[in-house]
Scaffold this motif. Structure first.
Motif, PDB file in Angstrom:
ATOM      1  N   LEU A 177       0.826  -1.215   0.000  1.00 41.59           N
ATOM      2  CA  LEU A 177       0.000   0.000   0.000  1.00 41.59           C
ATOM      3  C   LEU A 177       0.855   1.257   0.000  1.00 41.59           C
ATOM      4  O   LEU A 177       0.538   2.243  -0.685  1.00 41.59           O
ATOM      5  CB  LEU A 177      -0.923  -0.009   1.216  1.00 41.59           C
ATOM      6  N   LEU A 182      -1.276   4.189  -1.627  1.00 42.31           N
ATOM      7  CA  LEU A 182      -2.650   3.952  -1.224  1.00 42.31           C
ATOM      8  C   LEU A 182      -2.807   3.822   0.287  1.00 42.31           C
ATOM      9  O   LEU A 182      -3.913   3.643   0.779  1.00 42.31           O
ATOM     10  CB  LEU A 182      -3.186   2.665  -1.881  1.00 42.31           C
ATOM     11  N   THR A 185      -5.142   6.424   1.739  1.00 43.94           N
ATOM     12  CA  THR A 185      -6.411   6.643   1.056  1.00 43.94           C
ATOM     13  C   THR A 185      -7.508   5.872   1.778  1.00 43.94           C
ATOM     14  O   THR A 185      -7.252   5.083   2.694  1.00 43.94           O
ATOM     15  CB  THR A 185      -6.337   6.171  -0.405  1.00 43.94           C
ATOM     16  N   GLY A 188      -6.880   2.216   1.325  1.00 41.84           N
ATOM     17  CA  GLY A 188      -5.736   1.738   2.102  1.00 41.84           C
ATOM     18  C   GLY A 188      -6.035   1.664   3.590  1.00 41.84           C
ATOM     19  O   GLY A 188      -5.671   0.683   4.260  1.00 41.84           O
ATOM     20  N   GLU A 376     -13.437   0.048  -5.881  1.00 42.29           N
ATOM     21  CA  GLU A 376     -12.742   0.005  -4.600  1.00 42.29           C
ATOM     22  C   GLU A 376     -12.999  -1.316  -3.883  1.00 42.29           C
ATOM     23  O   GLU A 376     -12.113  -1.854  -3.204  1.00 42.29           O
ATOM     24  CB  GLU A 376     -13.184   1.179  -3.724  1.00 42.29           C
ATOM     25  N   TYR A 431      -7.063  -0.316 -10.224  1.00 39.70           N
ATOM     26  CA  TYR A 431      -7.410   0.805  -9.347  1.00 39.70           C
ATOM     27  C   TYR A 431      -6.472   1.993  -9.404  1.00 39.70           C
ATOM     28  O   TYR A 431      -6.929   3.124  -9.505  1.00 39.70           O
ATOM     29  CB  TYR A 431      -7.495   0.331  -7.884  1.00 39.70           C
ATOM     30  N   THR A 432      -5.146   1.776  -9.277  1.00 36.76           N
ATOM     31  CA  THR A 432      -4.225   2.888  -9.098  1.00 36.76           C
ATOM     32  C   THR A 432      -4.409   3.925 -10.195  1.00 36.76           C
ATOM     33  O   THR A 432      -4.193   3.626 -11.374  1.00 36.76           O
ATOM     34  CB  THR A 432      -2.769   2.405  -9.096  1.00 36.76           C
ATOM     35  N   GLY A 509      -3.534   9.688   0.479  1.00 39.82           N
ATOM     36  CA  GLY A 509      -2.559   9.142  -0.456  1.00 39.82           C
ATOM     37  C   GLY A 509      -1.512  10.130  -0.919  1.00 39.82           C
ATOM     38  O   GLY A 509      -0.646   9.779  -1.714  1.00 39.82           O
TER      39      GLY A 509
END
Length: 810
Positions: A177, A182, A185, A188, A376, A431-432, A509
């Motif tokens: 993470l 993340l 976030t 995370g 997510e 996701y990223t 993040g």
């Protein structure tokens, strides 16, 4: 041939006396440790581009050293990893494991579970119960398909399989993470809280499994009441630690607070002894020693200096030296050749599919019920499927207790490897977010009245030059303020302390500006301006970027865009330190050069790279503001040179700065802008400068340059010296300006010259050492030329750079 371990000696008398060191415990352990470290570090280097956690390399290294690969050579196995050495290496590795689990407990903040509320609790419960239930079903298949599996107790086999498939590796997840930015976030924080709860439940289940397993299949059958006594003793141990030891550790932590000048070594030694004693007690109870170390780590107060000091003292030795031994011993026990036939490989596919499906589907369904968006939710499922390190610990205990045989152990080790390996690429794919920086409103010095600067530093060595530079461009107008954002750049490492720093210094993040921060970095910068009596007109905002070097430029550019700064100041990746009037070059690493290059490519504002050869040291040694410093601006023409000229004009306002502008022209008295750019047959950006094609109207660009220079001369006539160099050897003249002699400049400001004049473009064939600085900046930053002046290379980001192409020139 059987070896009596009691006859093994610790050290040899030496080869000269006929002893083979490999027949003695200590020399052999040294050889084994060195071999394991070298191989694991080499594999970590190979896996780094794939962004895999270090544990993957260590497990694979152990498998390669074991019977699956190198161990096919029996002579090698008998010499390097003989059976009699196994208890010795495992004992040393287990000490490292005990302290590592202490670090995990130290890193784990139980309050984070309460802060995230019911959502994380529900996700964690689903992430355990779904795969645990599926693991029970897989256990039935394993008991029927694997020879000897049905001889193990039914309940303990089910519990071990359920834990093996449902566990989430909290330490590995934290590092993944942090690397993907993340950690702080919403995804995370939820994943970390759920993993923390998962970890606690997993260790409780593991303690239950160990208590049920007893001594495995060895010896006579024992009463089931013994398992109950073991569990009750374990509960009593946890209660005692939380009610008695935790308050004592809080008192100890207060004794090591910043109010006390030093931390008594006795407190550190007492704590380390407590780790070992806790491990001994749980082993005495009948639960593995690592459980006691983990619980003891939970009793240490989080967030204080005491926890930080403990981490700094032991984490490098434990994580860097002892843990690889543990993973290697796991690999030495893993024999992939035991997985024979379609049935065995089918069991591997079954275990992997069951583990992934249970975690991902269970987490996804509950996360969707908690109104978390679908993308997510699936990301949380993938993250919770991270196994690796903690999984190996569970499997090794299962093998040690003879619950898992060689075939089942090998299958589950490969399952753990695969599920951890796919985590990073899968999260990146689904996701990223890719960060795109705005190109519409690029800021520069010529477009702003209020000056905002983002200055990046690697450490305290960059502070004197930074302070001197900021002081020189600060306006003397009392109504004008300068906002200085100071970003401390720190590389993200595998260390637990790095992960904790990330949690403290990032938000959503991203790095955030702490207005109330009064840390060591902020205080040193503020004190320097206070000494010059200028703190009232300089607002300082500190921030810290802890990131992988490959993505650190994203943090820098994000802060620059969010705070609307006009210029980013970057430290060059080399520094010069004066020793006995001689400059000594010091490099902070080639990777930092890559950070600068990426910022120059995507920055939303002007960028200045400071090549520091002692700029600011003269002011430090004297009274400060009364010291006159000589500044030189080299002007050829083009947008970058105009930005350098603007910076020189701001310095000219300062009473202690003596500014000189040197203009280079060709023999006809012209600086003909507009050069035909022809891409070469082969591109090598390491040795060639790249120029931009953004300028499409050479005549208009020439008029801009002439107009800017004329206005500058008119404004600063009588204050700024103006020199013209016509039809000269550019390289020789620039080197002469940088050397101490006729000029003696403290700082030389040059443009990067991506839109070059004819004279600059003619230097394309000159060999370059740092092409990202442009032709002139590279000449002045080169080593071994006798240059004593510091150099500031300026690049302005243009509005039309999206239409431009950076070309190498032939």
């Amino acid at each position: 041939m059987a070896v009596n371990i009691t006859l093994i000696k610790t050290s040899s008398s030496g080869a000269w006396q006929g002893d083979n060191p490999l027949n003695y415990a200590l020399p052999l352990l040294i050889v084994q440790t060195t071999l394991i470290l070298v191989l694991s570090r080499f594999l970590a280097f190979l896996f780094k581009p794939l962004r895999q956690p270090k544990v993957i390399a260590e497990i694979v290294g152990g498998i390669l050293l074991g019977p699956s690969a190198f161990g096919h050579n029996k002579k090698y196995m008998h010499k390097i990893f003989p059976k009699w050495s196994t208890p010795i290496m495992e004992s040393v590795a287990s000490i490292g494991l005990i302290f590592f689990l202490f670090l995990v407990g130290l890193e784990l903040d139980l309050n984070s579970i309460r802060r995230t509320g019911r959502r994380a609790f529900a996700i964690a419960a689903a992430g355990i119960s779904f795969p645990f239930t599926i693991g029970v079903g897989v256990a039935f298949v394993f008991r029927k398909a694997i020879d000897g599996a049905d001889k193990v107790g039914f309940v303990q086999y089910l519990v071990f399989m359920g834990v093996a498939l449902s566990i989430t590796a909290f330490p590995v997840l934290a590092r993944i993470l942090a690397e993907l930015k993340l950690l702080t976030t919403r995804v995370g924080e939820t994943a970390m809280a759920a993993a923390a709860f998962n970890d606690v439940v997993a260790w409780i289940l593991l303690a239950l499994a160990v208590a049920l397993a007893g001594n495995g299949g060895d010896g006579p059958r024992k009463s089931p009441l013994i398992s109950i006594w073991v569990l009750l003793s374990g509960v009593a141990f946890v209660v005692f630690m939380m009610l008695a030891i935790k308050p004592a550790m809080k008192w100890l932590a207060r004794r090591c607070s910043p109010e006390h000048d030093t931390v008594d070594e006795a407190y550190i030694c007492l704590t380390l002894a407590g780790v070992l004693v806790s491990g001994f007690i749980t082993d005495l109870i009948g639960i593995h020693a690592i459980f006691g170390a983990f619980v003891f780590g939970l009793t240490i107060p989080k967030g204080g200096d005491f926890a930080k000091i403990l981490m700094e003292r032991i984490e490098d030795f434990v994580s860097g030296l002892l843990l690889p031994l543990y993973f290697a011993s796991s690999g030495l026990h893993t024999d992939v050749t035991k997985i024979k036939g379609l049935q065995a490989w089918g069991l591997l596919v079954l275990a992997t599919t069951a583990a992934c499906a249970g975690k991902i589907i269970g987490t996804f369904v509950v996360a969707m019920m908690c109104t978390i968006p679908a993308r997510e939710s699936i990301t949380l499922g993938v993250l919770m499927n991270t196994k690796g390190l903690v999984e190996l610990i569970v499997l090794n205990i299962g093998k040690e207790k003879k619950v898992l045989n060689d075939e089942a152990f090998a299958i589950l080790v490969l399952m753990a490897l695969f599920t951890t390996f796919i985590t990073v690429p899968t999260v990146i794919a689904i996701y990223t977010p890719a960060r795109v920086f705005s190109t519409r409103a690029r800021r520069h010095l010529q477009s702003t009245d209020e000056l905002r600067v983002l200055a990046c530093i690697h450490g305290h060595g960059n502070i004197p030059s930074l302070i001197n530079l900021i002081e020189s461009i600060r306006s003397t107008n009392k109504a004008s303020r300068l906002k200085l954002y100071v970003m401390h750049l720190i590389e993200l490492t595998e260390r637990s302390s790095s992960i904790i720093l990330v949690q403290r210094l990032r938000k959503n993040g991203l790095p955030f500006i702490n207005r109330l921060c009064r840390g060591e970095l902020h205080n040193r910068v503020a004190d320097a301006f206070q000494a010059n009596g200028q703190l009232g007109r300089v607002t300082i905002r500190p921030t810290t970027s802890i990131s992988m070097l490959t993505t650190m430029h994203e943090d820098i550019c994000h802060v620059a865009e969010k705070k609307m700064v006009a210029m980013i100041v970057l430290p060059f990746h080399k520094q010069w330190r004066k020793i006995n009037d001689e400059g000594e070059e010091e490099s902070v690493g080639h990777e930092w050069r890559g950070v600068n290059q990426r910022v120059l490519e995507v920055a939303p504002c002007s960028v200045a790279v400071l090549v520091d050869r002692g700029f600011g040291s003269r002011a430090e040694m004297t009274s400060g503001p009364t010291t006159t410093q000589n500044i030189c601006v080299i002007f050829f023409g083009g947008p970058d040179d105009r930005e350098a000229l603007e910076l020189g004009g701001r310095m000219a306002e300062h009473p202690t700065m003596k500014v000189t502008v040197i203009r280079f022209m060709d023999k006809n008295g012209e600086d003909r802008d507009g050069v035909m750019l022809i891409p070469p047959h082969s591109k090598n950006e390491e040795i060639s400068c790249s120029f931009s094609t953004a300028i499409t109207n050479p005549q208009a660009e020439k008029e801009h340059g002439e107009g800017a220079l004329a206005m500058f001369i008119k404004k600063w006539e009588g204050i700024v010296d103006f020199i013209e160099k016509i039809d000269v050897n550019v390289i020789d003249e620039v080197l002469g300006i940088g050397r101490r002699g006729d000029y003696d400049y403290d700082l030389i400001i040059v443009g990067r010259a991506r839109c070059p004049s004819t004279m600059v473009a003619a230097l394309v064939h000159h060999p370059t050492e740092h092409p990202e600085l442009g032709p002139i900046g590279d000449v002045l930053a080169s080593s071994g030329q006798g240059i004593t002046s510091s150099v500031l290379v300026v690049q302005v980001q243009q509005h039309d750079t999206t239409k431009a192409e950076e070309l190498l020139v032939s």
